[in-house]
Write a protein that holds these residues in place. Structure first.
Motif, short mmCIF file in Angstrom:
data_model
loop_
_atom_site.label_atom_id
_atom_site.label_comp_id
_atom_site.label_asym_id
_atom_site.label_seq_id
_atom_site.Cartn_x
_atom_site.Cartn_y
_atom_site.Cartn_z
N MET A 16 0.85 -1.19 0.00
CA MET A 16 0.00 0.00 0.00
C MET A 16 0.88 1.24 0.00
SD MET A 16 -3.24 -0.55 2.44
CE MET A 16 -3.31 -2.20 3.04
N GLU A 17 0.53 2.19 -0.83
CA GLU A 17 1.32 3.41 -0.91
C GLU A 17 0.40 4.56 -1.31
OE1 GLU A 17 4.77 2.92 -3.47
OE2 GLU A 17 5.13 5.08 -3.36
N ASP A 18 0.29 5.56 -0.46
CA ASP A 18 -0.57 6.70 -0.78
C ASP A 18 -0.02 7.45 -1.97
OD1 ASP A 18 -2.22 6.10 1.28
OD2 ASP A 18 -1.28 7.48 2.73
N GLY A 19 -0.84 8.25 -2.58
CA GLY A 19 -0.40 9.06 -3.71
C GLY A 19 -1.59 9.48 -4.53
N GLU A 20 -1.31 10.00 -5.71
CA GLU A 20 -2.39 10.48 -6.58
C GLU A 20 -3.35 9.33 -6.89
OE1 GLU A 20 -2.87 12.49 -10.94
OE2 GLU A 20 -0.84 12.34 -10.12
N GLU A 21 -4.64 9.62 -6.84
CA GLU A 21 -5.64 8.57 -7.06
C GLU A 21 -5.70 8.14 -8.53
OE1 GLU A 21 -10.17 9.19 -7.00
OE2 GLU A 21 -9.76 8.28 -5.05
N ALA A 22 -5.71 6.83 -8.73
CA ALA A 22 -5.86 6.32 -10.10
C ALA A 22 -7.23 5.71 -10.29
CB ALA A 22 -4.78 5.26 -10.37
N ILE A 23 -7.65 4.88 -9.34
CA ILE A 23 -8.93 4.18 -9.47
C ILE A 23 -9.74 4.38 -8.19
CG2 ILE A 23 -10.06 1.94 -9.90
CD1 ILE A 23 -7.46 0.95 -11.16
N ARG A 24 -11.03 4.68 -8.39
CA ARG A 24 -11.94 4.81 -7.26
C ARG A 24 -12.93 3.66 -7.33
NH1 ARG A 24 -14.40 10.55 -5.28
NH2 ARG A 24 -12.19 10.95 -4.87
N VAL A 25 -12.98 2.85 -6.27
CA VAL A 25 -13.84 1.67 -6.28
C VAL A 25 -15.07 1.91 -5.40
CG1 VAL A 25 -13.98 -0.78 -5.66
CG2 VAL A 25 -11.89 0.12 -6.69
N HIS A 26 -16.26 1.83 -6.01
CA HIS A 26 -17.52 2.02 -5.27
C HIS A 26 -18.23 0.70 -5.03
CE1 HIS A 26 -17.69 6.42 -5.50
NE2 HIS A 26 -17.14 6.29 -6.68
N ASP A 27 -17.79 -0.35 -5.70
CA ASP A 27 -18.51 -1.61 -5.67
C ASP A 27 -17.49 -2.74 -5.74
OD1 ASP A 27 -20.11 -3.90 -6.48
OD2 ASP A 27 -21.66 -2.46 -7.05
N PHE A 28 -17.61 -3.72 -4.84
CA PHE A 28 -16.59 -4.79 -4.79
C PHE A 28 -16.93 -6.00 -5.64
CE2 PHE A 28 -13.00 -4.31 -1.65
CZ PHE A 28 -13.07 -2.94 -1.63
N ARG A 29 -18.03 -5.93 -6.40
CA ARG A 29 -18.29 -7.03 -7.33
C ARG A 29 -17.39 -6.81 -8.54
NH1 ARG A 29 -24.50 -5.98 -8.19
NH2 ARG A 29 -23.66 -3.89 -8.06
N ASN A 30 -16.83 -7.86 -9.05
CA ASN A 30 -16.02 -7.78 -10.28
C ASN A 30 -14.88 -6.76 -10.21
OD1 ASN A 30 -17.79 -9.67 -11.17
ND2 ASN A 30 -18.89 -8.33 -12.57
N LEU A 31 -14.08 -6.86 -9.15
CA LEU A 31 -12.91 -5.97 -9.04
C LEU A 31 -11.94 -6.23 -10.19
CD1 LEU A 31 -12.29 -6.15 -5.19
CD2 LEU A 31 -12.94 -4.12 -6.48
N GLY A 32 -11.84 -7.50 -10.58
CA GLY A 32 -10.95 -7.86 -11.69
C GLY A 32 -11.32 -7.11 -12.95
N TYR A 33 -12.61 -7.05 -13.24
CA TYR A 33 -13.08 -6.32 -14.43
C TYR A 33 -12.80 -4.82 -14.30
CZ TYR A 33 -15.83 -10.46 -15.86
OH TYR A 33 -16.22 -11.71 -16.25
N GLN A 34 -12.89 -4.31 -13.07
CA GLN A 34 -12.66 -2.87 -12.88
C GLN A 34 -11.20 -2.52 -13.18
OE1 GLN A 34 -14.69 -1.03 -9.37
NE2 GLN A 34 -15.63 -3.03 -9.14
N TYR A 35 -10.32 -3.45 -12.81
CA TYR A 35 -8.90 -3.24 -13.12
C TYR A 35 -8.69 -3.25 -14.64
CZ TYR A 35 -3.94 -4.32 -13.66
OH TYR A 35 -2.64 -4.31 -14.07
N LEU A 36 -9.34 -4.20 -15.32
CA LEU A 36 -9.21 -4.29 -16.78
C LEU A 36 -9.82 -3.05 -17.46
CD1 LEU A 36 -10.13 -8.07 -17.30
CD2 LEU A 36 -7.84 -7.04 -17.39
N MET A 37 -10.94 -2.58 -16.93
CA MET A 37 -11.60 -1.40 -17.50
C MET A 37 -10.68 -0.18 -17.40
SD MET A 37 -15.39 0.12 -16.63
CE MET A 37 -15.03 0.75 -15.00
N TYR A 38 -9.98 -0.05 -16.28
CA TYR A 38 -9.04 1.06 -16.10
C TYR A 38 -7.98 1.03 -17.20
CZ TYR A 38 -5.27 3.88 -14.12
OH TYR A 38 -4.28 4.80 -13.94
N HIS A 39 -7.62 -0.17 -17.62
CA HIS A 39 -6.62 -0.30 -18.66
C HIS A 39 -7.22 -0.34 -20.06
CE1 HIS A 39 -3.08 -0.43 -16.20
NE2 HIS A 39 -3.68 -1.25 -15.36
#
Ligand code: ZN
Length: 254
Positions: free
Chosen positions: A180-203
Motif C-alpha cells: 500500500m502506498e498513498d499518492g495520486e488517485e488512479a482508481i476509485r472503487v464504489h462496488d466490490f463485485r467484479n474488481l478484476g473487471y474494474q482493473y481491466l476497464m481502467y486499462h
C-alpha cells in the motif's frame, strides 16, 4: 460474507425490491441492521419486522421454518454496526506495482487483495493490511476462474515478491498486503463485485459500469457502437417494465 460498501443503502434497496438476493442469510442480517438503525428499534422489534420482510419477499414462505435463520440474522446484526464506506481509493503508485507483475490473472489478484486490505483496514480500524476474506470470495471478486494449484502459485509469487505475507498461524489462510502506498488517485472503487473487471476497464479493456446497479460487466461486442448503459440483468428488468408500461398505456388510450 460478501463485501458491500454501503450496507444500509443496500438493505434499503432490497426492501424496496422485496428481494432476498442471492445470499438470503446476508440479506436478512443487513436488513435487520437497517431496521435497527433507521427506526431506532430494539432486537425484538427488528425481529418482528424481519418476519414481514420475509413474507413480502415470498408470501408462501413458512415462518416457523425460517425462525432460526431470522433469529440468527438479528443476533448477528446486533453485534456488528452497518458498514458505510463511500469508496476505496487506489493510487497510481499502487497500480504501477500491480502492472509490473507478469501475467493478467496475478495482476487482477493483486488488485483485488489491495482493495480488500483497504476495506478491512477501515472495517477493523487496525490499518494493518490483513485481508479477512475467504479464498473463493477473493477469486470471485478478482474474476479469476482457475485451479487451486494455480491459485496457490499466484499467492506464492506475490509472497516471494514481498507484496503479501502469509499468516504464521497454521489454520489461518489470511494474507497481509504489503504494497500500500498513498499518492495520486488512479482508481476509485464504489462496488466490490467484479474488481478484476474494474482493473481491466481502467486499462481500456471493453468493460463498463451499469448505470442502474453499479456492477462492472463486459461490454457486448455485436458491432453495436451504441454505448451500453445497463448490465444484462438490469437491461432485462428495465425492458420488462417498459413493456408493461406500454401495454398499460395502450389499454388506457383504447
Ligand atoms: Zn445492473
Amino acid at each position: 460474507m460478501s463485501v458491500v460498501l454501503r450496507e444500509n443503502d443496500w438493505a434499503a434497496s432490497m426492501i424496496q425490491a422485496n428481494s432476498l438476493g442471492k445470499k438470503p442469510s446476508e440479506t436478512l442480517r443487513r436488513v435487520a441492521r437497517f431496521y435497527m438503525d433507521t427506526y431506532n428499534i430494539n432486537q425484538d422489534a427488528a425481529r418482528k419486522k424481519l418476519d414481514l420482510f420475509l413474507l413480502q419477499c415470498d408470501p408462501t414462505s413458512s415462518l416457523p421454518k425460517w425462525s432460526d435463520a431470522l433469529d440468527f440474522a438479528v443476533s448477528r446484526a446486533c453485534k456488528y454496526p452497518a458498514i458505510n464506506i463511500d469508496h476505496i481509493s487506489v493510487s497510481k503508485n499502487e497500480v504501477e506495482k500491480i502492472d509490473s507483475l507478469e501475467g493478467k490473472q496475478i495482476r487482477r489478484l493483486a488488485f483485488t487483495l489491495l482493495c480488500l486490505a483497504k476495506y478491512w483496514n477501515i472495517v477493523t480500524r487496525k490499518e494493518d493490511g490483513w485481508v479477512n476474506s475467504k479464498d473463493n470470495e477473493i477469486m470471485s471478486m478478482a474474476n479469476i476462474n482457475t485451479s487451486i494449484k494455480r491459485q496457490s502459485l499466484m499467492f506464492g509469487k506475490l509472497n516471494e515478491l514481498g507484496m503479501i505475507q502469509f499468516s504464521k498461524k497454521v489454520d489461518n489462510t489470511n494474507v497481509k498486503v504489503c504494497f500500500m502506498e498513498d499518492g495520486e488517485e488512479a482508481i476509485r472503487v464504489h462496488d466490490f463485485r467484479n474488481l478484476g473487471y474494474q482493473y481491466l476497464m481502467y486499462h481500456g479493456e471493453p468493460y463498463f459500469t451499469c448505470e442502474n446497479c453499479g456492477v462492472t460487466t463486459k461490454a457486448n461486442d455485436k458491432g453495436n457502437r451504441r454505448r451500453q448503459k445497463y448490465c444484462p440483468e438490469c437491461a432485462a428488468i428495465i425492458k420488462m417494465k417498459q413493456n408493461i408500461e406500454s401495454v398499460m398505456r395502450r389499454r388506457v388510450s383504447s
